[in-house]
Design a protein around this motif. Structure first.
Motif, PDB file in Angstrom:
ATOM      1  N   HIS B  74       0.798  -1.237  -0.105  1.00 50.99           N
ATOM      2  CA  HIS B  74       0.093   0.033   0.135  1.00 50.99           C
ATOM      3  C   HIS B  74       0.764   1.186  -0.018  1.00 50.99           C
ATOM      4  O   HIS B  74       1.756   1.506   0.819  1.00 50.99           O
ATOM      5  CB  HIS B  74      -0.858  -0.026   1.150  1.00 50.99           C
ATOM      6  N   ARG B  75       0.677   2.060  -0.816  1.00 51.34           N
ATOM      7  CA  ARG B  75       1.471   3.300  -0.922  1.00 51.34           C
ATOM      8  C   ARG B  75       0.959   4.398  -0.111  1.00 51.34           C
ATOM      9  O   ARG B  75      -0.358   4.379   0.155  1.00 51.34           O
ATOM     10  CB  ARG B  75       1.222   4.063  -2.398  1.00 51.34           C
ATOM     11  N   ILE B  76       1.769   5.160   0.426  1.00 49.90           N
ATOM     12  CA  ILE B  76       1.215   6.421   1.081  1.00 49.90           C
ATOM     13  C   ILE B  76       2.208   7.560   0.678  1.00 49.90           C
ATOM     14  O   ILE B  76       3.012   7.438  -0.240  1.00 49.90           O
ATOM     15  CB  ILE B  76       1.457   6.475   2.620  1.00 49.90           C
ATOM     16  N   GLY B  77       1.868   8.947   0.959  1.00 48.54           N
ATOM     17  CA  GLY B  77       2.538  10.021   0.380  1.00 48.54           C
ATOM     18  C   GLY B  77       1.745  10.785  -0.740  1.00 48.54           C
ATOM     19  O   GLY B  77       0.470  10.424  -0.615  1.00 48.54           O
ATOM     20  N   SER B  78       2.414  11.341  -1.701  1.00 47.12           N
ATOM     21  CA  SER B  78       1.671  11.965  -2.643  1.00 47.12           C
ATOM     22  C   SER B  78       1.692  11.366  -3.935  1.00 47.12           C
ATOM     23  O   SER B  78       2.777  10.950  -4.379  1.00 47.12           O
ATOM     24  CB  SER B  78       2.314  13.609  -2.898  1.00 47.12           C
ATOM     25  N   LEU B  79       0.513  11.124  -4.386  1.00 46.82           N
ATOM     26  CA  LEU B  79       0.494  10.333  -5.631  1.00 46.82           C
ATOM     27  C   LEU B  79      -0.493  11.169  -6.611  1.00 46.82           C
ATOM     28  O   LEU B  79      -1.137  12.083  -6.471  1.00 46.82           O
ATOM     29  CB  LEU B  79      -0.506   9.120  -5.552  1.00 46.82           C
ATOM     30  N   SER B  80      -0.212  10.857  -7.919  1.00 48.11           N
ATOM     31  CA  SER B  80      -0.914  11.586  -9.121  1.00 48.11           C
ATOM     32  C   SER B  80      -1.648  10.607  -9.686  1.00 48.11           C
ATOM     33  O   SER B  80      -1.718   9.461  -9.667  1.00 48.11           O
ATOM     34  CB  SER B  80       0.158  11.976 -10.109  1.00 48.11           C
ATOM     35  N   VAL B  81      -2.657  10.975 -10.498  1.00 48.01           N
ATOM     36  CA  VAL B  81      -3.399  10.170 -11.434  1.00 48.01           C
ATOM     37  C   VAL B  81      -2.726   9.312 -12.218  1.00 48.01           C
ATOM     38  O   VAL B  81      -1.756   9.442 -12.832  1.00 48.01           O
ATOM     39  CB  VAL B  81      -4.268  11.417 -12.652  1.00 48.01           C
ATOM     40  N   GLY B  82      -3.046   8.103 -12.083  1.00 44.09           N
ATOM     41  CA  GLY B  82      -2.482   6.912 -12.823  1.00 44.09           C
ATOM     42  C   GLY B  82      -1.479   6.063 -11.831  1.00 44.09           C
ATOM     43  O   GLY B  82      -1.124   5.005 -12.029  1.00 44.09           O
ATOM     44  N   ASP B  83      -1.019   6.915 -10.656  1.00 43.49           N
ATOM     45  CA  ASP B  83      -0.406   6.121  -9.815  1.00 43.49           C
ATOM     46  C   ASP B  83      -1.020   4.960  -9.141  1.00 43.49           C
ATOM     47  O   ASP B  83      -2.310   4.952  -9.035  1.00 43.49           O
ATOM     48  CB  ASP B  83       0.176   6.922  -8.807  1.00 43.49           C
ATOM     49  N   HIS B  84      -0.270   3.847  -8.836  1.00 44.82           N
ATOM     50  CA  HIS B  84      -0.741   2.724  -8.162  1.00 44.82           C
ATOM     51  C   HIS B  84      -0.959   3.081  -6.714  1.00 44.82           C
ATOM     52  O   HIS B  84      -0.075   3.794  -5.945  1.00 44.82           O
ATOM     53  CB  HIS B  84       0.152   1.351  -8.003  1.00 44.82           C
ATOM     54  N   ILE B  85      -1.917   2.662  -6.098  1.00 43.35           N
ATOM     55  CA  ILE B  85      -2.310   3.180  -4.565  1.00 43.35           C
ATOM     56  C   ILE B  85      -1.933   1.731  -3.915  1.00 43.35           C
ATOM     57  O   ILE B  85      -1.388   1.830  -2.941  1.00 43.35           O
ATOM     58  CB  ILE B  85      -3.879   3.297  -4.363  1.00 43.35           C
ATOM     59  N   VAL B  86      -2.858   0.659  -4.130  1.00 44.64           N
ATOM     60  CA  VAL B  86      -2.442  -0.573  -3.384  1.00 44.64           C
ATOM     61  C   VAL B  86      -2.490  -1.844  -4.551  1.00 44.64           C
ATOM     62  O   VAL B  86      -3.003  -1.833  -5.540  1.00 44.64           O
ATOM     63  CB  VAL B  86      -3.649  -0.817  -2.688  1.00 44.64           C
ATOM     64  N   MET B  87      -1.538  -2.864  -4.262  1.00 48.18           N
ATOM     65  CA  MET B  87      -1.811  -4.185  -4.703  1.00 48.18           C
ATOM     66  C   MET B  87      -1.838  -5.445  -3.766  1.00 48.18           C
ATOM     67  O   MET B  87      -1.071  -5.452  -2.787  1.00 48.18           O
ATOM     68  CB  MET B  87      -0.688  -4.284  -5.780  1.00 48.18           C
ATOM     69  N   ILE B  88      -2.926  -5.882  -3.937  1.00 51.71           N
ATOM     70  CA  ILE B  88      -3.041  -7.275  -3.394  1.00 51.71           C
ATOM     71  C   ILE B  88      -2.871  -8.601  -4.275  1.00 51.71           C
ATOM     72  O   ILE B  88      -3.325  -8.354  -5.405  1.00 51.71           O
ATOM     73  CB  ILE B  88      -4.481  -7.340  -2.700  1.00 51.71           C
ATOM     74  N   ILE B  89      -2.078  -9.531  -3.814  1.00 51.85           N
ATOM     75  CA  ILE B  89      -1.901 -10.658  -4.740  1.00 51.85           C
ATOM     76  C   ILE B  89      -2.536 -11.905  -3.580  1.00 51.85           C
ATOM     77  O   ILE B  89      -1.717 -11.809  -2.740  1.00 51.85           O
ATOM     78  CB  ILE B  89      -0.501 -10.969  -5.180  1.00 51.85           C
ATOM     79  N   VAL B  90      -3.235 -12.716  -4.107  1.00 55.94           N
ATOM     80  CA  VAL B  90      -3.516 -13.736  -3.213  1.00 55.94           C
ATOM     81  C   VAL B  90      -3.565 -14.903  -4.140  1.00 55.94           C
ATOM     82  O   VAL B  90      -3.918 -15.247  -5.267  1.00 55.94           O
ATOM     83  CB  VAL B  90      -4.871 -13.730  -2.808  1.00 55.94           C
ATOM     84  N   GLY B  91      -2.619 -16.008  -3.654  1.00 58.87           N
ATOM     85  CA  GLY B  91      -2.261 -17.327  -4.157  1.00 58.87           C
ATOM     86  C   GLY B  91      -3.254 -18.686  -3.679  1.00 58.87           C
ATOM     87  O   GLY B  91      -3.104 -18.560  -2.120  1.00 58.87           O
ATOM     88  N   ALA B  92      -3.442 -19.376  -4.451  1.00 59.65           N
ATOM     89  CA  ALA B  92      -4.162 -20.517  -3.781  1.00 59.65           C
ATOM     90  C   ALA B  92      -4.041 -21.501  -4.861  1.00 59.65           C
ATOM     91  O   ALA B  92      -3.623 -21.434  -5.934  1.00 59.65           O
ATOM     92  CB  ALA B  92      -5.536 -20.338  -3.418  1.00 59.65           C
TER      93      ALA B  92
END
Lengths: 93, 133
Positions: B74-92
């Motif tokens: 999860h990102r924090i700080g200053s973000l611009s349009v198109g920037d990634h905020i969060v990535m979740i990967i779940v493996g099963a």
């Protein structure tokens, strides 16, 4: 009187500051700490308390990084040196 | 991997790292700053508690759905349009658990993890309301 460390975030940080101390009378509770925080800002109390003088349900509270929840949370005791964190509703993800 | 970071991350690289022979399904969620007429967005977290919550959510997803792997960045700080905020990967081993686990993780993040967004437009700024206000 006891000293309690406060951390507040987001909208509440802008109103009250991010890290500070409040002094409250013993026996201290969540309600007395929140009242002391609210008094730091002209609009503070109405942000944190409802019309009946109760802590708003939307205000998230932690003592020493543990969430304090449930109907009786306002009466939860707070001790000298505790860290109380005060959040508005979260909006991550 | 559980991480709260001010640095950009590489979604393709994270997916590649998550691959393993036992995982027949990797479901990912990528949250991106949407163009709602905003100039930028600041993300703020109570980092120590947010990280502790992400570890708890991972543990819950594994216990509830039997998934084998959960990564959250999860990102924090200053973000611009198109920037990634969060990535979740779940493996099963199979897709159903991976889909359910991934949805559970993002729903829990939105409900409980102490992260906030402030949007800046040409007219001013505003705190984004939570979904659970």
């Amino acid at each position: 009187m006891i000293k309690v460390h406060i951390r507040s975030f987001a909208r509440f940080r802008e109103l009250f500051g991010d890290r500070f101390e409040v002094e409250v009378c013993q026996p201290a509770t969540i309600r007395s700490v929140v009242q002391a925080v609210g008094q730091r800002n002209r609009d503070g109390l109405q942000e944190l308390m409802d019309g009946e003088g109760k802590v708003k349900r939307s205000v998230i509270l932690l003592i020493n990084r543990e969430r304090i929840t449930g109907e009786g949370r306002e009466n939860h005791p707070v001790a000298e040196g505790d860290e109380v964190a005060i959040y508005p509703p979260v909006a991550g993800g | 991997m559980i991480r709260i970071t001010r640095e950009e991350f590489d979604p393709a690289g994270l997916l590649e790292e998550a691959r393993s022979a036992e995982l027949g399904a990797l479901v990912s969620f990528l949250g991106i700053v949407r163009d709602d007429g905003i100039e930028r967005m600041d993300l703020e977290a109570h980092e120590e508690v947010a990280e502790q919550d992400l570890f708890r959510i991972r543990k819950e997803a594994i216990a509830r759905f039997g998934v084998h792997r959960v990564d959250i960045v999860h990102r924090i700080g200053s973000l611009s349009v198109g920037d990634h905020i969060v990535m979740i990967i779940v493996g099963a081993p199979h897709r159903k658990a991976a889909f359910q686990g991934c949805e559970y993780v993002i729903d829990q993040i939105k409900e409980s993890v102490p992260i906030w967004k402030k949007e800046y437009t040409a007219r001013g700024s505003r705190w984004v309301p939570g979904e659970h206000e």
